[in-house]
Scaffold this motif. Structure first.
Motif, PDB file in Angstrom:
ATOM      1  N   CYS A 128       0.789  -1.232   0.000  1.00  0.00           N
ATOM      2  CA  CYS A 128       0.000   0.000   0.000  1.00  0.00           C
ATOM      3  C   CYS A 128       0.823   1.284   0.000  1.00  0.00           C
ATOM      4  O   CYS A 128       0.498   2.215  -0.743  1.00  0.00           O
ATOM      5  CB  CYS A 128      -0.928   0.018   1.194  1.00  0.00           C
ATOM      6  N   PRO A 129       1.856   1.407   0.850  1.00  0.00           N
ATOM      7  CA  PRO A 129       2.540   2.709   0.909  1.00  0.00           C
ATOM      8  C   PRO A 129       3.085   3.139  -0.452  1.00  0.00           C
ATOM      9  O   PRO A 129       3.168   4.331  -0.732  1.00  0.00           O
ATOM     10  CB  PRO A 129       3.680   2.475   1.911  1.00  0.00           C
ATOM     11  N   ALA A 130       3.411   2.169  -1.300  1.00  0.00           N
ATOM     12  CA  ALA A 130       3.969   2.495  -2.614  1.00  0.00           C
ATOM     13  C   ALA A 130       2.939   3.157  -3.523  1.00  0.00           C
ATOM     14  O   ALA A 130       3.286   3.831  -4.492  1.00  0.00           O
ATOM     15  CB  ALA A 130       4.497   1.226  -3.281  1.00  0.00           C
ATOM     16  N   LYS A 138      12.121  12.172  -1.898  1.00  0.00           N
ATOM     17  CA  LYS A 138      12.694  10.877  -2.288  1.00  0.00           C
ATOM     18  C   LYS A 138      12.052   9.773  -1.454  1.00  0.00           C
ATOM     19  O   LYS A 138      11.809   9.943  -0.256  1.00  0.00           O
ATOM     20  CB  LYS A 138      14.208  10.847  -2.027  1.00  0.00           C
ATOM     21  N   ASN A 139      11.843   8.642  -2.096  1.00  0.00           N
ATOM     22  CA  ASN A 139      11.415   7.434  -1.400  1.00  0.00           C
ATOM     23  C   ASN A 139      12.623   6.543  -1.151  1.00  0.00           C
ATOM     24  O   ASN A 139      13.394   6.265  -2.073  1.00  0.00           O
ATOM     25  CB  ASN A 139      10.396   6.662  -2.240  1.00  0.00           C
ATOM     26  N   VAL A 140      12.775   6.116   0.077  1.00  0.00           N
ATOM     27  CA  VAL A 140      13.881   5.228   0.450  1.00  0.00           C
ATOM     28  C   VAL A 140      13.270   3.928   0.956  1.00  0.00           C
ATOM     29  O   VAL A 140      12.423   3.942   1.843  1.00  0.00           O
ATOM     30  CB  VAL A 140      14.743   5.857   1.565  1.00  0.00           C
ATOM     31  N   MET A 141      13.691   2.821   0.388  1.00  0.00           N
ATOM     32  CA  MET A 141      13.141   1.547   0.803  1.00  0.00           C
ATOM     33  C   MET A 141      14.184   0.713   1.541  1.00  0.00           C
ATOM     34  O   MET A 141      15.346   0.698   1.152  1.00  0.00           O
ATOM     35  CB  MET A 141      12.673   0.771  -0.431  1.00  0.00           C
ATOM     36  N   LEU A 142      13.769   0.028   2.588  1.00  0.00           N
ATOM     37  CA  LEU A 142      14.622  -0.964   3.237  1.00  0.00           C
ATOM     38  C   LEU A 142      14.168  -2.347   2.820  1.00  0.00           C
ATOM     39  O   LEU A 142      12.982  -2.664   2.884  1.00  0.00           O
ATOM     40  CB  LEU A 142      14.529  -0.870   4.762  1.00  0.00           C
ATOM     41  N   TRP A 143      15.147  -3.147   2.441  1.00  0.00           N
ATOM     42  CA  TRP A 143      14.869  -4.523   2.021  1.00  0.00           C
ATOM     43  C   TRP A 143      15.815  -5.385   2.836  1.00  0.00           C
ATOM     44  O   TRP A 143      17.032  -5.223   2.752  1.00  0.00           O
ATOM     45  CB  TRP A 143      15.145  -4.623   0.517  1.00  0.00           C
ATOM     46  N   SER A 144      15.249  -6.277   3.656  1.00  0.00           N
ATOM     47  CA  SER A 144      16.085  -7.121   4.502  1.00  0.00           C
ATOM     48  C   SER A 144      16.465  -8.400   3.753  1.00  0.00           C
ATOM     49  O   SER A 144      15.626  -9.024   3.103  1.00  0.00           O
ATOM     50  CB  SER A 144      15.323  -7.483   5.775  1.00  0.00           C
ATOM     51  N   ILE A 145      17.735  -8.784   3.882  1.00  0.00           N
ATOM     52  CA  ILE A 145      18.191 -10.002   3.184  1.00  0.00           C
ATOM     53  C   ILE A 145      17.455 -11.241   3.700  1.00  0.00           C
ATOM     54  O   ILE A 145      17.383 -12.253   3.005  1.00  0.00           O
ATOM     55  CB  ILE A 145      19.721 -10.201   3.297  1.00  0.00           C
ATOM     56  N   VAL A 161       9.001   2.696  -7.280  1.00  0.00           N
ATOM     57  CA  VAL A 161       8.853   4.082  -6.810  1.00  0.00           C
ATOM     58  C   VAL A 161       9.972   4.493  -5.847  1.00  0.00           C
ATOM     59  O   VAL A 161      10.020   5.652  -5.441  1.00  0.00           O
ATOM     60  CB  VAL A 161       7.481   4.331  -6.132  1.00  0.00           C
ATOM     61  N   SER A 162      10.856   3.563  -5.486  1.00  0.00           N
ATOM     62  CA  SER A 162      11.912   3.893  -4.523  1.00  0.00           C
ATOM     63  C   SER A 162      13.174   4.380  -5.224  1.00  0.00           C
ATOM     64  O   SER A 162      13.738   3.675  -6.060  1.00  0.00           O
ATOM     65  CB  SER A 162      12.226   2.676  -3.642  1.00  0.00           C
ATOM     66  N   ALA A 189      15.985  -3.984 -13.327  1.00  0.00           N
ATOM     67  CA  ALA A 189      14.967  -4.266 -14.340  1.00  0.00           C
ATOM     68  C   ALA A 189      13.733  -3.396 -14.122  1.00  0.00           C
ATOM     69  O   ALA A 189      13.053  -3.003 -15.060  1.00  0.00           O
ATOM     70  CB  ALA A 189      14.586  -5.737 -14.296  1.00  0.00           C
ATOM     71  N   LEU A 190      13.456  -3.092 -12.848  1.00  0.00           N
ATOM     72  CA  LEU A 190      12.296  -2.254 -12.545  1.00  0.00           C
ATOM     73  C   LEU A 190      12.635  -0.777 -12.658  1.00  0.00           C
ATOM     74  O   LEU A 190      11.803   0.038 -13.022  1.00  0.00           O
ATOM     75  CB  LEU A 190      11.793  -2.549 -11.119  1.00  0.00           C
ATOM     76  N   ARG A 191      13.876  -0.436 -12.303  1.00  0.00           N
ATOM     77  CA  ARG A 191      14.275   0.974 -12.249  1.00  0.00           C
ATOM     78  C   ARG A 191      15.795   1.036 -12.373  1.00  0.00           C
ATOM     79  O   ARG A 191      16.523   0.800 -11.402  1.00  0.00           O
ATOM     80  CB  ARG A 191      13.822   1.565 -10.916  1.00  0.00           C
ATOM     81  N   PRO A 192      16.294   1.369 -13.542  1.00  0.00           N
ATOM     82  CA  PRO A 192      17.740   1.264 -13.793  1.00  0.00           C
ATOM     83  C   PRO A 192      18.591   2.167 -12.904  1.00  0.00           C
ATOM     84  O   PRO A 192      19.746   1.845 -12.638  1.00  0.00           O
ATOM     85  CB  PRO A 192      17.870   1.688 -15.267  1.00  0.00           C
ATOM     86  N   ASP A 193      18.018   3.292 -12.423  1.00  0.00           N
ATOM     87  CA  ASP A 193      18.846   4.264 -11.689  1.00  0.00           C
ATOM     88  C   ASP A 193      18.716   4.155 -10.176  1.00  0.00           C
ATOM     89  O   ASP A 193      19.119   5.067  -9.455  1.00  0.00           O
ATOM     90  CB  ASP A 193      18.484   5.686 -12.135  1.00  0.00           C
ATOM     91  N   THR A 194      18.169   3.060  -9.671  1.00  0.00           N
ATOM     92  CA  THR A 194      18.050   2.920  -8.218  1.00  0.00           C
ATOM     93  C   THR A 194      19.424   3.032  -7.559  1.00  0.00           C
ATOM     94  O   THR A 194      20.391   2.420  -8.026  1.00  0.00           O
ATOM     95  CB  THR A 194      17.443   1.553  -7.851  1.00  0.00           C
ATOM     96  N   VAL A 195      19.498   3.808  -6.487  1.00  0.00           N
ATOM     97  CA  VAL A 195      20.729   3.890  -5.686  1.00  0.00           C
ATOM     98  C   VAL A 195      20.661   2.786  -4.627  1.00  0.00           C
ATOM     99  O   VAL A 195      19.685   2.709  -3.882  1.00  0.00           O
ATOM    100  CB  VAL A 195      20.848   5.279  -5.011  1.00  0.00           C
TER     101      VAL A 195
END
Lengths: 228, 228
Positions: A128-130, A138-145, A161-162, A189-195
């Motif tokens: 939902c937040p997306a 800026k949107n910053v996402m955390l993704w846990s391994i 969107v992140s 693949a979803l967003r080439p410029d993601t940091v």
């Protein structure tokens, strides 16, 4: 390969809130306040990461935090206790997101005119937040391994969107199958410029680089005002 | 203790779908099919756990699986490949949940009359799926120890509606701070009768006990029909 059938059920429940989001963003830009929206699934480490980042930045910048939660005030209290800064808890009444109107209301309540950096800690949810632009710069996402390297395939919108993805809990890499190469391919693949920043909020690894990125973004928001 | 303010923003977007859910449940009871709804946050291990449970039960029972996802068909394919049973992927068009109407549509498409057990693998999300009764006989939640022991405080509804909670990834306990005593207290505060199974889908630890619980529930659904 065994049989798999696919059916599709659809429904439209998403609010159109782009106008209010643009207004929020313009307000924060006008104030010279960088507005960051932190998103992730539940338990990915947002609160711990934010506290650690704020402690790296709070001597240099005036920082505010707004934490969204369904009912508890744990996150705001945890950030406030760990950093000494003013943190506001937003209860969203059981929703899985915060929209631009709710954000505008929270910005008014908080009073953001004297801040260099305002952080919105969104609710722990990969769907939902997306869907709702809050008006953050800026949107910053955390993704846990620990969540697995397939998550961009399953929750594509949030990764799309992140602007920045922090890959957290890298201290536990020995215990989990997480392929960084696949992860990066799926992100790009979803967003080439993601940091992308690999981090461990627990050990602090990688967090200086994230703090430097935030410093740069604060400079970016303030530069036009200074030049004008 | 630093300052924390709380504000409340609310909105009502939840559908009333209890009538359809009751009809779904009655249909499955009439068929003698146990209908289980598996819920969790993203990456808690639902698909791996389901595949392992199905492989423990498939010789004895006729089992079906319906996997809900936003866009991909990864989960249904993974379950089908790992178990050889028929798995159907439901694409819910970007929503964070599946409601009773969507479930009814999926039940019709799948054809459930000849099953002893039907498992719905809900979308990875700790908020929305808890709000919509699908018509399942029992809700089973997966909670990964990597998410932290505070989750019942933050996502109370999902823990309240879940009859069974599987605490997963206990093989990684050395790497994470997760207090089982606190976890159980927080669960029981929301729902005193929650059935709790610590498991590792990776190593198989604890899964025989869960499979036994499912066997018992299948017996419970079938018993009235046999007696009649």
């Amino acid at each position: 390969m065994s049989e798999v059938r696919v059916i599709k059920v659809e429904e439209n429940v998403f609010a159109q809130n782009d106008i209010q989001a643009a207004a929020n963003r313009a307000r924060m830009t006008g104030n010279g306040t960088l507005f960051l929206n932190f998103m992730s699934g539940p338990g990915a480490g947002k609160t711990t990461t934010l506290a650690a980042l704020i402690n790296r930045l709070k001597e240099e910048f005036r920082i505010g935090v707004m934490d969204v939660d369904i009912r508890s005030s744990l996150d705001a209290q945890k950030v406030a206790d760990a950093t000494g800064i003013r943190a506001m808890q937003i209860h969203n009444g059981g929703l899985c997101h915060i929209d631009a109107d709710m954000t505008a209301q929270a910005l008014r309540e908080y009073g953001t005119d004297d801040l260099d950096l305002l952080i919105l800690e969104n609710i722990g949810n990969m769907v939902c937040p997306a869907e709702f632009d809050t008006g953050a710069h800026k949107n910053v996402m955390l993704w846990s391994i620990t969540e697995g390297d397939d998550k961009p395939l399953k929750y594509p919108l949030m990764f799309t969107v992140s602007d920045v993805v922090l890959i957290n809990k890298i201290d536990a890499l020995d215990y989990f199958d997480f392929d960084f190469e696949k992860a990066e391919q799926r992100l790009r693949a979803l967003r080439p410029d993601t940091v992308i920043f690999p981090i461990s909020a627990k050990t602090g690894e990688g967090l200086d680089a994230v703090a430097d990125w935030i410093k740069g973004e604060i400079g970016g928001i303030k530069a036009p005002l200074t030049d004008g």
